[in-house]
Design an enzyme around this catalytic site. Structure first.
Site, PDB file in Angstrom:
ATOM      1  N   GLY A 174      -0.417  -5.660  19.498  1.00 45.68           N
ATOM      2  CA  GLY A 174       0.519  -4.551  19.620  1.00 45.68           C
ATOM      3  C   GLY A 174      -0.008  -3.338  18.875  1.00 45.68           C
ATOM      4  O   GLY A 174      -0.739  -3.472  17.891  1.00 45.68           O
TER       5      GLY A 174
ATOM      6  N   HIS B 129       7.387   0.864  13.628  1.00 45.81           N
ATOM      7  CA  HIS B 129       6.340   1.875  13.399  1.00 45.81           C
ATOM      8  C   HIS B 129       6.804   3.257  13.833  1.00 45.81           C
ATOM      9  O   HIS B 129       6.481   4.264  13.199  1.00 45.81           O
ATOM     10  CB  HIS B 129       5.067   1.538  14.195  1.00 45.81           C
TER      11      HIS B 129
ATOM     12  N   GLN C  15      -0.224   4.792  15.001  1.00 44.43           N
ATOM     13  CA  GLN C  15      -1.371   4.104  14.391  1.00 44.43           C
ATOM     14  C   GLN C  15      -2.707   4.701  14.828  1.00 44.43           C
ATOM     15  O   GLN C  15      -3.747   4.397  14.252  1.00 44.43           O
ATOM     16  CB  GLN C  15      -1.338   2.603  14.727  1.00 44.43           C
TER      17      GLN C  15
ATOM     18  N   CYS D   8      -0.795  -6.559  10.853  1.00 45.85           N
ATOM     19  CA  CYS D   8      -0.732  -5.204  11.393  1.00 45.85           C
ATOM     20  C   CYS D   8      -2.123  -4.598  11.358  1.00 45.85           C
ATOM     21  O   CYS D   8      -2.823  -4.733  10.354  1.00 45.85           O
ATOM     22  CB  CYS D   8       0.235  -4.378  10.541  1.00 45.85           C
ATOM     23  N   LEU D   9      -2.509  -3.929  12.448  1.00 44.68           N
ATOM     24  CA  LEU D   9      -3.848  -3.325  12.498  1.00 44.68           C
ATOM     25  C   LEU D   9      -4.007  -2.228  11.443  1.00 44.68           C
ATOM     26  O   LEU D   9      -5.119  -1.886  11.080  1.00 44.68           O
ATOM     27  CB  LEU D   9      -4.140  -2.770  13.893  1.00 44.68           C
TER      28      LEU D   9
ATOM     29  N   HIS E 184       8.450  -5.130  15.560  1.00 46.86           N
ATOM     30  CA  HIS E 184       7.417  -4.655  14.638  1.00 46.86           C
ATOM     31  C   HIS E 184       6.915  -3.269  15.078  1.00 46.86           C
ATOM     32  O   HIS E 184       6.802  -2.344  14.264  1.00 46.86           O
ATOM     33  CB  HIS E 184       6.269  -5.678  14.626  1.00 46.86           C
ATOM     34  N   GLU E 185       6.646  -3.120  16.383  1.00 49.19           N
ATOM     35  CA  GLU E 185       6.095  -1.847  16.883  1.00 49.19           C
ATOM     36  C   GLU E 185       7.150  -0.739  16.891  1.00 49.19           C
ATOM     37  O   GLU E 185       6.838   0.418  16.582  1.00 49.19           O
ATOM     38  CB  GLU E 185       5.507  -2.023  18.290  1.00 49.19           C
TER      39      GLU E 185
HETATM   40 NI    NI Z   1       1.748  -2.879  12.945  1.00 47.31          NI
END
Ligand code: NI
Length: 170
Positions: A46, A140, A51, A94-95, A136-137
């Site tokens: 995701g 963000h 990001q 998380c990236l 989660h996304e």
């Molecule tokens: Ni994330």
């Protein structure tokens, strides 16, 4: 398609609230393609636009299993319109917080209203990993990170570690 550099903790951009997308046009479709490419390259399941440094309300997800055919999903202006009373726990990563994982409790199933890449409205019923990933996304897009859902002590340790690492790179 372009692979974009990822924004990493403690970059203040990650705390910014993203703005709604008023028109789903060619630029937005190109951004969606770039985000998918960036997510696959990472690799991750995701990615939110913030990001890659774009404060617009769009996210991409692909929870298909490794080796299976890709199932790219694009959510524009996603909104949670229903959350279950039942909760489930997943280990999240998380990236933007590489190599850190922690268990997070979230509603087990949700319904999300969003637009697709053609600007059509969709209702998505999600449970399991997709429900967790969507929440989660969407967090963000509101400047919220999964570490905000863990204990303060653990969160402060992670932030400290990443702040130190970012300084040593200067
Ligand atoms: Ni994330």
């Amino acid at each position: 398609m372009t692979i974009k550099p990822l924004i990493i903790l403690p970059d203040p951009l990650l705390r910014q609230v993203s703005q709604p997308i008023e028109r789903v046009d060619a630029d937005i479709r190109k951004l969606a393609e770039d985000m998918l490419e960036t997510m696959y390259e990472a690799p991750g399941i995701g990615l939110a636009a913030i990001q890659v440094g774009v404060a617009r309300r769009m996210l991409v997800i692909d929870i298909s299993k490794e080796g299976d055919e890709r199932e790219p999903l694009v959510f524009i202006n996603p909104e949670i319109v229903r959350s279950s009373d039942e909760y489930s726990v997943y280990e999240e990563g998380c990236l933007s917080i590489p190599d850190y994982y922690a268990e997070v409790e979230r509603p087990a199933s949700i319904t999300v209203k969003s637009l697709d890449r053609e600007g059509r409205e969709h209702l998505t019923e999600a449970d399991g990993l997709l429900a967790t990933c969507l929440q989660h996304e969407i967090d963000h897009l509101n400047g919220v990170l999964f570490i905000d859902h863990i204990s303060r002590l653990k969160r402060e340790m992670v932030i400290k570690k990443f702040t130190k690492a970012s300084k040593s790179k200067l």
